[in-house]
Design a protein around this motif. Structure first.
Motif, PDB file in Angstrom:
ATOM      1  N   TYR A  60      -5.997  12.303   0.494  1.00 57.09           N
ATOM      2  CA  TYR A  60      -6.356  11.424   1.597  1.00 57.09           C
ATOM      3  C   TYR A  60      -6.842  12.282   2.758  1.00 57.09           C
ATOM      4  O   TYR A  60      -6.300  13.362   3.002  1.00 57.09           O
ATOM      5  N   ASP A 114       0.831  -1.205   0.000  1.00 56.10           N
ATOM      6  CA  ASP A 114       0.000   0.000   0.000  1.00 56.10           C
ATOM      7  C   ASP A 114       0.866   1.255   0.000  1.00 56.10           C
ATOM      8  O   ASP A 114       0.569   2.221  -0.691  1.00 56.10           O
ATOM      9  N   ASP A 151       4.173   5.653  -5.491  1.00 59.67           N
ATOM     10  CA  ASP A 151       4.115   5.655  -6.952  1.00 59.67           C
ATOM     11  C   ASP A 151       3.144   4.564  -7.402  1.00 59.67           C
ATOM     12  O   ASP A 151       3.501   3.390  -7.418  1.00 59.67           O
ATOM     13  N   PRO A 152       1.897   4.925  -7.754  1.00 61.56           N
ATOM     14  CA  PRO A 152       0.882   3.916  -8.070  1.00 61.56           C
ATOM     15  C   PRO A 152       1.121   3.135  -9.364  1.00 61.56           C
ATOM     16  O   PRO A 152       0.418   2.158  -9.615  1.00 61.56           O
ATOM     17  N   LYS A 163      -9.160  10.330  -6.045  1.00 61.12           N
ATOM     18  CA  LYS A 163      -8.080   9.595  -6.718  1.00 61.12           C
ATOM     19  C   LYS A 163      -7.312  10.492  -7.682  1.00 61.12           C
ATOM     20  O   LYS A 163      -6.095  10.389  -7.786  1.00 61.12           O
ATOM     21  N   ARG A 210      -5.118  12.632  -5.660  1.00 63.75           N
ATOM     22  CA  ARG A 210      -4.424  11.817  -4.662  1.00 63.75           C
ATOM     23  C   ARG A 210      -4.605  12.401  -3.253  1.00 63.75           C
ATOM     24  O   ARG A 210      -3.670  12.509  -2.479  1.00 63.75           O
ATOM     25  N   GLU A 220      -1.618   0.190  -7.163  1.00 63.64           N
ATOM     26  CA  GLU A 220      -2.460   1.359  -7.381  1.00 63.64           C
ATOM     27  C   GLU A 220      -2.564   2.106  -6.064  1.00 63.64           C
ATOM     28  O   GLU A 220      -2.089   1.634  -5.031  1.00 63.64           O
ATOM     29  N   LEU A 221      -3.176   3.278  -6.112  1.00 68.39           N
ATOM     30  CA  LEU A 221      -3.354   4.044  -4.885  1.00 68.39           C
ATOM     31  C   LEU A 221      -4.218   3.237  -3.916  1.00 68.39           C
ATOM     32  O   LEU A 221      -5.287   2.762  -4.289  1.00 68.39           O
ATOM     33  N   GLY A 255       2.315   1.752  -3.366  1.00 68.92           N
ATOM     34  CA  GLY A 255       1.274   2.292  -4.238  1.00 68.92           C
ATOM     35  C   GLY A 255       1.022   3.766  -3.980  1.00 68.92           C
ATOM     36  O   GLY A 255       0.721   4.523  -4.892  1.00 68.92           O
ATOM     37  N   TYR A 256       1.168   4.189  -2.728  1.00 67.82           N
ATOM     38  CA  TYR A 256       1.018   5.602  -2.381  1.00 67.82           C
ATOM     39  C   TYR A 256       2.183   6.425  -2.932  1.00 67.82           C
ATOM     40  O   TYR A 256       1.985   7.495  -3.494  1.00 67.82           O
ATOM     41  N   LEU A 305      -8.618   7.430   0.957  1.00 70.22           N
ATOM     42  CA  LEU A 305      -8.539   8.127  -0.331  1.00 70.22           C
ATOM     43  C   LEU A 305      -9.899   8.740  -0.628  1.00 70.22           C
ATOM     44  O   LEU A 305     -10.900   8.033  -0.687  1.00 70.22           O
ATOM     45  N   ASP A 360       5.666  15.547  -5.611  1.00 71.41           N
ATOM     46  CA  ASP A 360       5.741  14.633  -6.764  1.00 71.41           C
ATOM     47  C   ASP A 360       6.824  15.048  -7.711  1.00 71.41           C
ATOM     48  O   ASP A 360       7.281  16.116  -7.730  1.00 71.41           O
TER      49      ASP A 360
END
Length: 143
Positions: free
Chosen positions: A129, A65, A71-72, A124, A127, A91-92, A68-69, A121, A143
């Motif tokens: 949360y 997880d 880099d999904p 999406k 991104r 994935e996210l 994925g957070y 989330l 990023d």
């Protein structure tokens, strides 16, 4: 440059160029007693440039997880006996526990430190949360 294949371990592929060191630090790979190869800015037909990591250990425990957070678009290949035994496309994550921490001083997690920090989330595309307790938005990652 020649990087040998690994017999048993993990190959983290399709990492956005420049993100491999963030993953390296998060996983604390410097404290492992096994070989780790970090390849940066590797040519990729699909991505232009990408990073790749090879971890020659079958005992490492990875929180997918969190990957994925970070880099999904990452792909994780589990290697057994020199062959890909499993391939995971990340994935996210919908929810993360004790990865992000609420910065709202009025949140219950500030008064009750034993509570898990749960973030869900909510968007999406951006991104985003939010804290499960107080709805505070998490600080955006660079990023």
């Amino acid at each position: 440059m020649k990087i040998d294949s690994i017999k048993n371990g993990i190959v983290i592929d399709h990492i956005s160029a420049g993100k491999s060191m963030e993953i390296y630090n998060y996983l604390k790979l410097d404290s492992l007693g096994c070989p780790v190869a970090v390849l940066q800015n590797v040519k990729s037909n699909k991505m232009g440039r990408k990073d790749i990591m090879k971890i020659d250990s079958d005992t490492i425990n990875i929180n997918f997880d969190v990957l994925g957070y970070i880099d999904p678009d990452i792909t994780v290949n589990i290697i057994k006996d020199g062959k890909i035994a499993e391939k995971k496309h990340l994935e996210l994550p919908r929810e993360m526990v004790n990865v992000l921490f609420c910065s709202n001083p009025r949140c219950i997690t500030s008064a009750e430190p034993e509570l898990d920090h749960i973030f869900r989330l909510t968007d999406k595309k951006t991104r985003t949360y939010r804290c499960a307790y107080c709805e505070s938005k998490s600080k955006n990652r660079q990023d």
